[in-house]
Structures are given as C-alpha cells and as structure tokens.
Design a protein around this motif. Sequence first.
Motif, PDB file in Angstrom:
ATOM      1  N   ASP A   1       0.828  -1.205   0.000  1.00 33.71           N
ATOM      2  CA  ASP A   1       0.000   0.000   0.000  1.00 33.71           C
ATOM      3  C   ASP A   1       0.864   1.257   0.000  1.00 33.71           C
ATOM      4  O   ASP A   1       2.010   1.226   0.462  1.00 33.71           O
ATOM      5  CB  ASP A   1      -0.888   0.015   1.245  1.00 33.71           C
ATOM      6  CG  ASP A   1      -2.180  -0.751   1.012  1.00 33.71           C
ATOM      7  OD1 ASP A   1      -2.405  -1.213  -0.125  1.00 33.71           O
ATOM      8  OD2 ASP A   1      -2.952  -0.910   1.970  1.00 33.71           O
ATOM      9  N   PRO A   2       0.329   2.359  -0.490  1.00 35.57           N
ATOM     10  CA  PRO A   2       1.120   3.600  -0.480  1.00 35.57           C
ATOM     11  C   PRO A   2       1.225   4.231   0.915  1.00 35.57           C
ATOM     12  O   PRO A   2       2.219   4.875   1.208  1.00 35.57           O
ATOM     13  CB  PRO A   2       0.362   4.513  -1.440  1.00 35.57           C
ATOM     14  CG  PRO A   2      -1.008   3.950  -1.558  1.00 35.57           C
ATOM     15  CD  PRO A   2      -0.930   2.488  -1.246  1.00 35.57           C
ATOM     16  N   GLU A   3       0.204   4.017   1.751  1.00 33.12           N
ATOM     17  CA  GLU A   3       0.210   4.649   3.073  1.00 33.12           C
ATOM     18  C   GLU A   3      -0.371   3.688   4.089  1.00 33.12           C
ATOM     19  O   GLU A   3      -1.349   3.000   3.798  1.00 33.12           O
ATOM     20  CB  GLU A   3      -0.664   5.911   3.064  1.00 33.12           C
ATOM     21  CG  GLU A   3      -0.091   7.080   2.305  1.00 33.12           C
ATOM     22  CD  GLU A   3       1.141   7.673   2.970  1.00 33.12           C
ATOM     23  OE1 GLU A   3       1.381   7.400   4.164  1.00 33.12           O
ATOM     24  OE2 GLU A   3       1.873   8.412   2.291  1.00 33.12           O
ATOM     25  N   PRO A   4       0.181   3.623   5.285  1.00 27.89           N
ATOM     26  CA  PRO A   4      -0.390   2.747   6.314  1.00 27.89           C
ATOM     27  C   PRO A   4      -1.696   3.341   6.836  1.00 27.89           C
ATOM     28  O   PRO A   4      -1.892   4.556   6.783  1.00 27.89           O
ATOM     29  CB  PRO A   4       0.674   2.734   7.397  1.00 27.89           C
ATOM     30  CG  PRO A   4       1.414   4.000   7.240  1.00 27.89           C
ATOM     31  CD  PRO A   4       1.344   4.371   5.781  1.00 27.89           C
ATOM     32  N   PRO A   5      -2.578   2.483   7.339  1.00 31.36           N
ATOM     33  CA  PRO A   5      -3.779   2.994   7.998  1.00 31.36           C
ATOM     34  C   PRO A   5      -3.365   3.560   9.359  1.00 31.36           C
ATOM     35  O   PRO A   5      -2.239   3.360   9.822  1.00 31.36           O
ATOM     36  CB  PRO A   5      -4.633   1.749   8.174  1.00 31.36           C
ATOM     37  CG  PRO A   5      -3.645   0.636   8.289  1.00 31.36           C
ATOM     38  CD  PRO A   5      -2.471   1.026   7.450  1.00 31.36           C
ATOM     39  N   SER A   6      -4.263   4.258   9.994  1.00 27.88           N
ATOM     40  CA  SER A   6      -3.989   4.704  11.359  1.00 27.88           C
ATOM     41  C   SER A   6      -3.915   3.487  12.271  1.00 27.88           C
ATOM     42  O   SER A   6      -4.475   2.432  11.973  1.00 27.88           O
ATOM     43  CB  SER A   6      -5.115   5.616  11.830  1.00 27.88           C
ATOM     44  OG  SER A   6      -6.315   4.862  11.920  1.00 27.88           O
TER      45      SER A   6
END
Lengths: 336, 336, 336, 336
Positions: free
Chosen positions: B157-162
Amino acid sequence: MDKKIVLGIIGAGRIGKLHAENVINNFVDVKVKAIADVYADNIKDWAANLGIENVYSDYHDILNDSEINTVLICSSTNTHSPISIEAANAGKHIFCEKPIDYDLDRIAAALDAVKKAGVKYQVGFNRRFDHNFSKVREYVKEGKIGDPHIIKVTSRDPEPPSAEYARVSGGMFLDMTIHDFDMVRYLSGSEVTEVYTNAAVLVDPAIGEAGDVDTALITLKFKNGAIGIIDNSRRAAYGYDQRVEVFGSKGGVTVSNDAPTSAVLSTAEGVFSDKPKYFFLERYKDSFVEELKQFFDAIKNDTPTPVEGIDGLKPVIIAIAAKKSYEEGRPVRIEE
Amino acid sequence: MDKKIVLGIIGAGRIGKLHAENVINNFVDVKVKAIADVYADNIKDWAANLGIENVYSDYHDILNDSEINTVLICSSTNTHSPISIEAANAGKHIFCEKPIDYDLDRIAAALDAVKKAGVKYQVGFNRRFDHNFSKVREYVKEGKIGDPHIIKVTSRDPEPPSAEYARVSGGMFLDMTIHDFDMVRYLSGSEVTEVYTNAAVLVDPAIGEAGDVDTALITLKFKNGAIGIIDNSRRAAYGYDQRVEVFGSKGGVTVSNDAPTSAVLSTAEGVFSDKPKYFFLERYKDSFVEELKQFFDAIKNDTPTPVEGIDGLKPVIIAIAAKKSYEEGRPVRIEE
Amino acid sequence: MDKKIVLGIIGAGRIGKLHAENVINNFVDVKVKAIADVYADNIKDWAANLGIENVYSDYHDILNDSEINTVLICSSTNTHSPISIEAANAGKHIFCEKPIDYDLDRIAAALDAVKKAGVKYQVGFNRRFDHNFSKVREYVKEGKIGDPHIIKVTSRDPEPPSAEYARVSGGMFLDMTIHDFDMVRYLSGSEVTEVYTNAAVLVDPAIGEAGDVDTALITLKFKNGAIGIIDNSRRAAYGYDQRVEVFGSKGGVTVSNDAPTSAVLSTAEGVFSDKPKYFFLERYKDSFVEELKQFFDAIKNDTPTPVEGIDGLKPVIIAIAAKKSYEEGRPVRIEE
Amino acid sequence: MDKKIVLGIIGAGRIGKLHAENVINNFVDVKVKAIADVYADNIKDWAANLGIENVYSDYHDILNDSEINTVLICSSTNTHSPISIEAANAGKHIFCEKPIDYDLDRIAAALDAVKKAGVKYQVGFNRRFDHNFSKVREYVKEGKIGDPHIIKVTSRDPEPPSAEYARVSGGMFLDMTIHDFDMVRYLSGSEVTEVYTNAAVLVDPAIGEAGDVDTALITLKFKNGAIGIIDNSRRAAYGYDQRVEVFGSKGGVTVSNDAPTSAVLSTAEGVFSDKPKYFFLERYKDSFVEELKQFFDAIKNDTPTPVEGIDGLKPVIIAIAAKKSYEEGRPVRIEE
C-alpha cells in the motif's frame, strides 16, 4: 606487497581455466607461473597456448615453489578446505572457490589456519561483483532505500543437474542456493537469524528420489529486523533467471535479467524480445574478472578482501539450516 | 432472467457511491432504483444529481421493494453477513463487498441462506477483473506456462492505515492480504493447504502496539503441488505496488505496475519515469466496472457468478491461518 | 591461409592501442609482431608490457617485414589511403580504420591497389558488429519485418568536439554521421539514392562559426524503395544515444541504448534508472573484438571480409551529398 | 457563464455518438438536449436509451433552439466550416471536429464568423489531451529538456483506408498527418516554417493509383530553431503506433505505446508482450473526455479554449505545404 603477484592455479576444470584466462587477458602485472591438475596431460596444450610455463599433476609443486605467493583453489569441493590449510601453512595468499566445505568444523579449521598464517583469503562468491547486484548494494549502502524491510532474490537455473549429481552435490541448498544465501547477506548488510523452507520436487522426480528438491521458497529473518525470501527453481524454461529486489522505508530497488540484445520485434503475432542470457559463464562473465581484480588489490594494498572467510562460512550455516527446516517442516533459528 | 435488473444499493460510502456511478454510467439496461445509507441526508444531492429517485435511511425499504431484484451490499463490514441473509431471504440477487465476515460461522450462515434462496451471490474481489491479473490467469489457464510451480504476489500500500484502524480492522491479513489470498487462489487455480507467516512491524511502531503487523512474507503450499509467496508492506514510499508472477514448467508470466504515463525523461541527472498509479481507486478503476458487468451477465444468463460464496469464504480461512502462523511461529495446515 | 596471421599495427593512438590489446587478449593464434608510431618512444613501455617485441617509428619497417602478412591501419585519417596502397603493394591483408579518405579519387586509388594486389581489405565500421545492431540486421535479413519501408537511426554524442576539431575534421557528416550512413546501408541491405539534410547549429555557436553544424535530420531514399531518417546531435546531455529502428511490411524492430546496470530505484521522488553507457569505447567494447574476429576469419578461410572497400567508399559519397544538400537547401541525388 | 451548458450535437456518426456518450456519462452538469443527423431514424433508439429527448434530421432545429447554447459539430468534413459560420451567427459556443476545412479561405471565413460572434471555438485535436503527450508537453514547458532541438513523431495506423477513401479524403497529409502537424506545434511550442516530404507508396499500390501516398518522412523547421521529423505509415502490422520524442539542450523525453496489459510471458520460445492498443478509439479513449472537459471549463470560466481557431488553421497550412513538397520534390517555406 612490494613484490609482483606470482600465481599458481590449483585445479584446471571449467572454473580453473576460466580464471587462468581471465588473469592472463586482464592483469598484465600478475604472472601465472604454474597450474596443477590431476589430469595434467589433458591441459598441456591449452596451458602452452596461454604461455603458462609449468603444468603439474601434483599441486604440492605449486605450494613448494617459493616464488609463487598466491594461489587460486579451483579443485573439487572436498579438497577446498584441506588445500586451504596447506596453502595457508605455506604462506600463500588464497582465493578459494565456493563452498569452502560442506562441514562446519572443516571450514573452521581452514579459517583458523588462514588466521594463524596471516594470509589473504577470498571466497569465490562472484555474484557480489556483478554490475547489477553491486549497484543494488551501493544504493542500499548509500541509504537510498532507507532501512531495508524486504530482501527478495529470484534464482533459477536453465537446466537441472542430473539426479546423480544431485545425490553427491550436497543438495540444492548447499550447491545452488548457497550463492543466494551469500547474496542476501551482501544486499541486506545483515546476518540471517532464522530460516523457513517451503520446497518441492516439481521439475524432475529423479531429483526427489535422490533425496533432493528442485523448487523452493526460503523465507529469512535478519538481525536488522528485515525479512527476506529466496525463490529457486532448477529449471526455468526461458533460461537463467537472476533478479533481486531490496525494499525499504524510503523505496525499493530492483534489477532484471540481462539479455543478449535489446532488440524488440513487433509483428502481427506479438511483441518479442530476447530471452535472458542462458548460461552463468555468459551472464556473470565480467564478475569473474572483477572478483580477481579486487582480490589482487587487497593483496597489493594489504587491505581486507571483499569476501572473507566468515563470508564463506555463513552461507554454509544457512544452507544447513534451510535443509533442516525442510526436513522438519518448521522454522530453524541460527545462533550467532 | 427476462426481467430488467432493478438495483438497490445498500451503503453509500466511498465504494457504494463508486458502484452507483459505475452502474449509471456504464449499464443503460440496469436501473438503480434506490440507495440506502444511515446518513441518508448526506447523499440526497449526490443521488439527485445521478437521477437516483429513492434515498432511504433504512435498507429494509430496499429489501421490501418487490420491483428491486438485485442488491449491492456496500455497508460496513460487520453488516455484510446479516444483510446477505436478509437479502437472500427476500429473494434478491446479491453483490457483496469483501469480506463477507471475519467470523467463519457467520459466513457459513450467509452462504447457507444464499444457497437455500437460490439467488446469485458475488463477492467484491475486484482485482480478479483487472486487465493485468486476468491476463496472467488467462495465460495460466491456457497452459502457456505449463504446470504452475511458484506463485508470487507483491502487494504494498502507499500509506499505512492509522493505528486506530489497525486495531479494529481485524489486522493486516484480514484487511489487506485478503485480496492477495484471493489472488493466489485465482492465479493458481488451486487451494491453499498450508501457510507460514514471517511478519514484522517496520513501518509504524503504533501498528505494533495495536497488535498488528505492517510488513509480511507469507509462504503457501497449494493442493496442486505449487508453492507461493505473498509479500506485503503497509507503506511503499513510491506508491501502490501491485505485481504478480506465475512460474511453471514451461515458463513464467509477470505483470508490472501501471503508471500514469509512459514518459521517460533523460537528463544529465539520470533517467526518470513515472511512479505507479498511487491509489487503488485509480489503479483498479476499470476492474470495478468489469466485476459488475460479469455479475449482471451471470444474472441475465443464469450462470454462476465469477466470484461465488466459497471464494468469499476461503480467503478468510487463509487469513485466519496466516495470523495463527504468525502468532505461533510455525506453519499452519488448512483443512479442506 | 595455412600460415599463422602475423600482425603489424600502424598507428598507436587510442584506437591502435585498443586493437593491439584486443588481439593479444582474445586471439591466441594471432601474433602481434610489431607496432609503429611516429612517437615510438611514448609507447615502448606499454608495448613491452603487452609482449609486443618490435616498436618502430617508421611504418615501412612493418611493410618491409616479410613475416608480417596482415596490417591494421590506425594512423591519422589523411594517411589511410596512401598507406592502404603501400600495404596492398607489399601484399599485406589490410584492416583500415574509417574513413578511408575524404577524397573520392584517393579512395578509388586505394581500392584499386587492393584489387590488383588481391589482398583482403576491411574497413573499421565496428558498429555493424554490435550485438544490438547485428540482431536488427539479422531480423531484417530473415524477412521477419517483411520488406523494409522506414529505416531510422538515432545517433547522438555525449559531448561536442572542440570547434577547432570541427574545423579540420571534414565536418559532422564526414566525421560522425559517416557511421550512420554505413548503418543505414547495412540495415536496409540497399543503396542510398537521394539525401536531404535539415541541419542546424544548436549546441555550440563556435561550431557554426567553424563552418559546421551540430544537429541534423537527414532523410534518405533507398534503391529498394524504402525511406530513411538519421537524427544527429553533437551533445545528448544524458550520454551516448545510439538507437535504430527498421519498420516494414510485416512489422518493425527497434533497439534501445545499453545501460551500465538494469537497476531501477523507486522512491517518493520518482523512478530512476541508469543513463546509457556514456562513451563509445564502453558502449561498443565487444564490437571491436568481433570485427577483428571476422576479419581474421575472412583471411583464414579466404572469404570476403564483412566490410569491404565499397563499404568504405559509399558512406563518404553519401556524406558529401548530405553536406551539399545542406549547403544548397535541396535534396541531392546520388548516382550509382 | 452562469447558465448551465445545454448541448446540441450535430452529426451522429461514430465520433458524434462517442461525444454524446462521453458527455452523458461524465458531465452531470451538462445537458444534451438534442442531436441531429441526416439519418435521424437510425439513431432514435440509441438516443432514447441515452435519455436524449430530441432527435432531428435538420441541424437547423438545433441552431434555432435558443435554450441550446453550445454545439458539437461532428458532421461530415465538408460541412464543418459552413455549420461553424451558422452556429457562430446563432451565438452558440462551438466544438468542431478536425479539420475545419481543406480550403484555407473557407477556414478563414469560419474563424472570422467566430471572432465576430465572440463565441468559444475549439477544434477536436484530441491527442493533445492524451496522458502521454500532455506529459511530454508539460516537461518541455517546464524546461526539463532545455531548449527543444529535435521533435520526433511516429504515427502509424493499423490498417490502410480503402483506395476509394484515399481518393476523397484529401490525401494522407490532410487526413492522417494533420494530427501530427498539430502535435509538433503543441510539443515544440513553436510554428513550422519549412517542410520537406519524402514519401512513397509501399503499403498498397491502389493508394498510389488514387494519387495518394501511404508511407512518409516529413522533416520540419521551426521558428524557434528546432528541427522535426514525422514518420507515417498507413499500416503497422502490429497495430497502432503512436510515439513521440522531444530532444533538447538539457536532455530528452520519450513516450512509448500503451498496451492492453503489462503481461510478459517468458518461455523456451522467447519473451512475449502485448501489442499496442490497436484502435484509436481504445488508445485515445480518455483524451476524448478530457478535451470536452477543458472545452466546458473554458465556457464556464470564460477563458480561451485549449485548441483555438488558429490551431485548426495551421495544421491545414502545413499539410498543404507537405503535399506540395512531395509533388515538387523540394522543401517548401511556410509564410507566417
């Protein structure tokens, strides 16, 4: 070292001959004084053509020649560690083909002798000197990808060995994957702490009957927190498949296969390009020269060799753990 | 089905809205009669603009409308299985977003209701309908690569979830890798029989504190003898990384990332090309249309849907096994 | 030829030295007996290191040595044609660096002498022996692209020459594009019948002041009906740009630049790959060995050389026509 | 413009239908009120399905509808300029398919009417809105490649038109290359000052008999000093070939063809990848939406359209010069 490097080559099989030719064609300041092979008669013409003056059937003739200060050990695998010991005791600098041995105690004995003698020792993991893989290492070392998270190595041979060879070679992990175990250490800049092997016999049932596998996925844990995966096959129908990827906190770097040409043919049938270079001697041609260059430089400048004894030992430890993991169906820890 | 497809959409979050727009813009013979969302007020303008006549806050208004013969379940994950049951009991054909549920019993109950009702059921594993991955499946199915030996999926993924989301989402394996578990079943044409998970917290310590991981290598065994590897990261600095490779007895097939453009800029500084498409809605845009097309076709022609109930169940079973493998540090068998 | 090839090399500048080293490192059955250079003193150490026994300041010492049966002419351009004549009269086989001469009459005289003497003659158009371009030629020759319709050559140098050099070198068309004129003949398998030059001074005004151009598009007509385009620049900021494309009735073939490595680095900033190999000695390294191999083979087997006298003449004719076209602003016919 | 855009579409052939569907599926705030076609009966069902209420056989019914404030002219080429004049006189904003006309005086008259009426006018050169080409323009505009030196366009169709079509279409330069003449203006940011055409009949002799050519290399000079080359073929066996390159003082940028998938299949037979997207409607799908988006934006914001009247005129001037150059065998100047 002020003196000129005077070389003796022990073993004149495929790799011994390759090294001899590479030295003669690329290092004018290194003299190949002698070559030894148990079948000395078979190589006399070849040696004469190259201008190598002395051909021996007994490698002790090389060890006993005090003018020779450096040896390349290219004989059969089971002789690597004992000849390493003898050569060290004779005060020669040593370049030894991989693997040093399949037995950890024998490797320890060899490295011990080298240490005592204070000679240079380099193991023939030539892939570290490949233009592609050394560029990946360079990017990693420079921090371009940040902290390494995932190390991936794809390593597939174009043709499987005979089942007979599989029986005597120590198995795929010690014979073939050993290069990849070296590669993950090189690329990650860290040590393997755990191995889990998921392997199968999918290429040739005879390899399975010989007690070996021909297809494998080996996952690894590294001391620096990274994780890794090696995928192996004894047979890629399209040729020699040698790719790596290092992925980290700031990005990733990949290298793909080298092909003979960049030609792309587009017709009504489709778009065609070259298969990868098929054979390891073709694919890794330049790396064999570069590893010798750096070995000779280490001797001349009295600096550490780029692939030292420990680098010969560690991949064997990992290979043995990988085999155990496969046999026991569980992850295996590697003690430091 | 002789009758026209009349659709009710349950849930108007990001994915519900996407499906609504895709149906209206691409399927002139499908009518979107109603959409339901607990925050009905928020979507009234949007719905009016699209020409959707009925906006409900209670999805039962859709289930009770006898003209509506088909529903898309796009509500929050914990409602997927109970609404599936209600919709099946109401005799509606069902397209349900993934996952059906995190609980195997609740999935079984939903699939049971569907079976009894004899309605069509499709799970929203849209990546199967991606141009790249469906081409790989096509090559594999046609035998172009022979028998599959090694299945490889890279999914980052490009960004981790919170960390908050990580805490409630069921964890990376159920939330993110579940797509990859579906993908390996799809590409291999076989079932997973064993899982070993090598995972770590390397992207965000808060994710670890929430009890989850953010980086993983998951090795798999398949019933047909193949072996597989999924590599995951919650954060690829360069964007969304979605690649697969299937390697077999006759060769291999790979797909690489899609980029916004093919532009290559060469300057004194180097050679630059586009990063991969960054976001899943952009990367998988066409696949969301294609999955609906095949769902509607299955209804019209009374043929099986391309992603049936069992395809919704199996990835959850594998995800649970992957989690267990990570927690127990050992390979976990999956019973058939 | 039953006799061993015994070589004399005339001229020990960059290219003469390169050929000497290539012969010594790659052809064990060819003897480099002597090398001649007007600055003989400067090369003595280099020659001794390589094991070349004789270093002369006067090339006649080579021509007068009856044991020497083959010469490489690597001296300055204006001496190529007269030394070709002397060497032919002395009965030596000749490999001559390009161009034979800038004057058509002098070329004719040299080729005439070669013909009378019945010796082998090869011109140093090394790019024909490049792995990429020879593959394109192979595809064209095999009919893979059908009848050639469009021939495209991109040929751009990494750095412009000094304006001083531009003044004396005969101009870009005779100095640089001449390789491309050879290439289009090679790839098309046909002769150029018309040239139109669209050129400009965009890189360095001093080149324009010296009466030369530094950027050009040259369109060509071929006897077999095909049309062609060469694009040149004296300065590509990203390095040496050497690509070709042949398009025909059944499809097309392209080759791209060779890069030092296949490494692709992906970060938040973008996707980066290597610039092309920068320098012609690096880019065309193997082609210099291959052209000698085929020259020596032609001597040994008494077969035609792969780049004969006519192949040295034709590109000069085209270059002169290209220059005329530029000066007169119109297409120029080339008589057969 | 405060008012909503209310659209009438004139001409419902392939391109008129495409625009109608694109507007309806992508621009909820634009109303398609009517469509006119001489064969109105043939399109009634299609229009009803899309929800277009009015279908006329006489386009004057559109021009006379005062609610309609914008028209798309998609009728046959010879009607573009007269309908442009009528629509301008009726005060409608105009999107006109390319070319405006083949006759320079008729184009001038149309542009004059548009100017007097003060309506927006955009010409349908959709390729400017392609993701690849617009990225190249962006790099050039930002100065990433420095001053442009060489502009290259490769533009080859998958299939030739019938000889009959070739006879009536105005010839390849006006019918096909006209897009490329627009592209070189767009990419270079400059005007063409001279053209030289090197063309041939190599694909289909019937095209030659109809007085046209099917293969061409067109070299160009630009006002800003750059030079350019367009290569055309009426038939690329592998499909639609659409590539460009801009090379300049600081580097270069290239774009390659888009393929349906990124799948690469490697087997013992070779390495295979997809052919380019075959058909212009598939290849340029998104550009047709984007050109309308920017047209509607220009109306709403009362800003200049991105492809104005002058951009419709200039490519016709260049095409006529290219034809003249071919007929007279010499470079042709274009007056400003």
